[in-house]
Motif scaffolding. Sequence first.
Motif, PDB file in Angstrom:
ATOM      1  N   ALA A 235       0.667  -1.260  -0.154  1.00 14.25           N
ATOM      2  CA  ALA A 235      -0.002  -0.092   0.109  1.00 14.25           C
ATOM      3  C   ALA A 235       0.807   1.361   0.088  1.00 14.25           C
ATOM      4  CB  ALA A 235      -0.860  -0.073   1.109  1.00 14.25           C
ATOM      5  N   ASP A 236       2.022   1.221   0.545  1.00 11.98           N
ATOM      6  CA  ASP A 236       2.972   2.621   0.866  1.00 11.98           C
ATOM      7  C   ASP A 236       4.201   2.328   0.323  1.00 11.98           C
ATOM      8  OD1 ASP A 236       0.845   3.726   2.308  1.00 11.98           O
ATOM      9  OD2 ASP A 236       1.607   2.517   4.137  1.00 11.98           O
TER      10      ASP A 236
ATOM     11  N   GLU B 134       3.469  -7.211   4.696  1.00 13.34           N
ATOM     12  CA  GLU B 134       2.352  -6.461   5.231  1.00 13.34           C
ATOM     13  C   GLU B 134       1.605  -7.216   5.872  1.00 13.34           C
ATOM     14  OE1 GLU B 134       1.596  -2.662   2.182  1.00 13.34           O
ATOM     15  OE2 GLU B 134       0.723  -4.713   1.954  1.00 13.34           O
ATOM     16  N   ASP B 135       1.217  -7.061   7.441  1.00 16.38           N
ATOM     17  CA  ASP B 135       0.489  -7.851   8.256  1.00 16.38           C
ATOM     18  C   ASP B 135      -1.067  -7.136   8.543  1.00 16.38           C
ATOM     19  OD1 ASP B 135       1.326  -5.938   9.438  1.00 16.38           O
ATOM     20  OD2 ASP B 135       2.186  -7.148  11.177  1.00 16.38           O
ATOM     21  N   ASN B 136      -1.189  -6.438   7.998  1.00 13.23           N
ATOM     22  CA  ASN B 136      -2.790  -5.729   7.993  1.00 13.23           C
ATOM     23  C   ASN B 136      -2.748  -4.850   9.498  1.00 13.23           C
ATOM     24  OD1 ASN B 136      -4.341  -5.682   5.735  1.00 13.23           O
ATOM     25  ND2 ASN B 136      -5.248  -7.774   6.480  1.00 13.23           N
ATOM     26  N   ARG B 137      -1.619  -4.541   9.808  1.00 10.58           N
ATOM     27  CA  ARG B 137      -1.647  -3.826  11.114  1.00 10.58           C
ATOM     28  C   ARG B 137      -0.769  -2.425  10.705  1.00 10.58           C
ATOM     29  NH1 ARG B 137       1.719  -6.651  15.721  1.00 10.58           N
ATOM     30  NH2 ARG B 137       0.906  -4.690  16.681  1.00 10.58           N
TER      31      ARG B 137
ATOM     32  N   MET C  20      -0.778  -1.724   6.379  1.00 12.45           N
ATOM     33  CA  MET C  20      -2.279  -2.294   5.954  1.00 12.45           C
ATOM     34  C   MET C  20      -2.244  -2.672   4.511  1.00 12.45           C
ATOM     35  SD  MET C  20      -3.895  -2.068   8.772  1.00 12.45           S
ATOM     36  CE  MET C  20      -5.693  -2.379   8.145  1.00 12.45           C
ATOM     37  N   LYS C  21      -2.887  -3.782   4.453  1.00 10.12           N
ATOM     38  CA  LYS C  21      -2.859  -4.273   2.819  1.00 10.12           C
ATOM     39  C   LYS C  21      -4.018  -3.529   1.956  1.00 10.12           C
ATOM     40  CE  LYS C  21      -0.896  -8.843   2.987  1.00 10.12           C
ATOM     41  NZ  LYS C  21       0.282  -8.337   1.871  1.00 10.12           N
ATOM     42  N   LYS C  22      -3.970  -3.686   0.623  1.00 12.33           N
ATOM     43  CA  LYS C  22      -4.833  -2.756   0.001  1.00 12.33           C
ATOM     44  C   LYS C  22      -6.012  -4.060  -0.449  1.00 12.33           C
ATOM     45  CE  LYS C  22      -1.749  -2.038  -3.267  1.00 12.33           C
ATOM     46  NZ  LYS C  22      -1.308  -1.690  -4.411  1.00 12.33           N
ATOM     47  N   LYS C  23      -7.260  -3.581  -0.331  1.00 12.32           N
ATOM     48  CA  LYS C  23      -8.190  -4.416  -0.561  1.00 12.32           C
ATOM     49  C   LYS C  23      -8.444  -4.862  -2.283  1.00 12.32           C
ATOM     50  CE  LYS C  23     -11.271  -3.171   3.189  1.00 12.32           C
ATOM     51  NZ  LYS C  23     -12.688  -2.640   3.668  1.00 12.32           N
TER      52      LYS C  23
END
Length: 320
Positions: free
Chosen positions: A159-160, A167-170, A179-182
């Motif tokens: 995402a960044d 990325e671990d969605n934190r 955070m991951k992209k949907k």
Amino acid sequence: MALASTRSHQDHVKAMASNVEVNFSGNIAKGPKFCRCCFYRRFKRGKLASIVLVPRRSLRVWLDFAAHVHVVWDLMMVPDTFLVLVSSFASVFIFEEYLSHLAVSLNWTAVSLMLAFPLQNAIKEAYKRRETALMSLVDFRATALNVYLANSVWDWPGADTFNGREEDNRPVDQGGKGMKKKPCNIALPVDHSDRVRQMLLRLFDAVQETLLIPRAGHARMEYRCGHRELGQVEFALESGRKEILRLLGRLHRAVEDLKAAGMPANEASRINQYNMFLARDFERLWAAKVYYTPIALRAMLRVVIQLLPFAYGPYWLYVA
């Protein structure tokens, strides 16, 4: 498992070389004592080559000759050799005692047509199958290595920044990796590469066990005396094949985990292509394992070899 024997052999080799230290200058720091008049090290070929104790030329000639004699002895000391000798002596004895009037000069054309030509083709096809199976095994190992590297190393944009794998969605401000992209917002398991490695090791074990199963295709298996053996071989082969296909399917599931974590479709498709190459190379190994030399050709060669001395009995009398 079958690969355990290979690993134990590798451990044995490592243990034999463990008492040899090679420093970065290429010199032997320590090593076993040896007779310098019989063995030597090839220091000019590099650090790894200098580990090996090589017999000197005068010694290795005799060692190789003794080994060759041992190999020939093992190949010759089989029941087929005994049967051929019995046929040869019996043919001369029968013609000498009962058909001595049939002494006549014969040529060896029949040997070329009945024995040498089929035997030459059988040996040629056997070596051709061997080379094909060897290349399939090499491709299988190389593809498996690339499957592991792709599952453990390949990364993709997050995402960044370029850290989609980590990325671990934190959120970063909460101590996470981002955070991951949907919609691909499922964190990749930390042990993903280890699980793929274990699957590949189990795949190697299953392939090795399958290839080491005693082969079918013997003439005795066409009759009642060999039906039980044939059934056991087929059951073992099918069990090994099912295990291998199951593990290949799990490798595809591993790619789905990467896709769910955000890996681009084109890179995931490439890993799936590697998995397809694994399946293709396994099918080639499977074909080399289960498709045998025609029974009729082997039967003709074996019978002709036993009966040919009787056909040339008159010639032996003529020579005598």
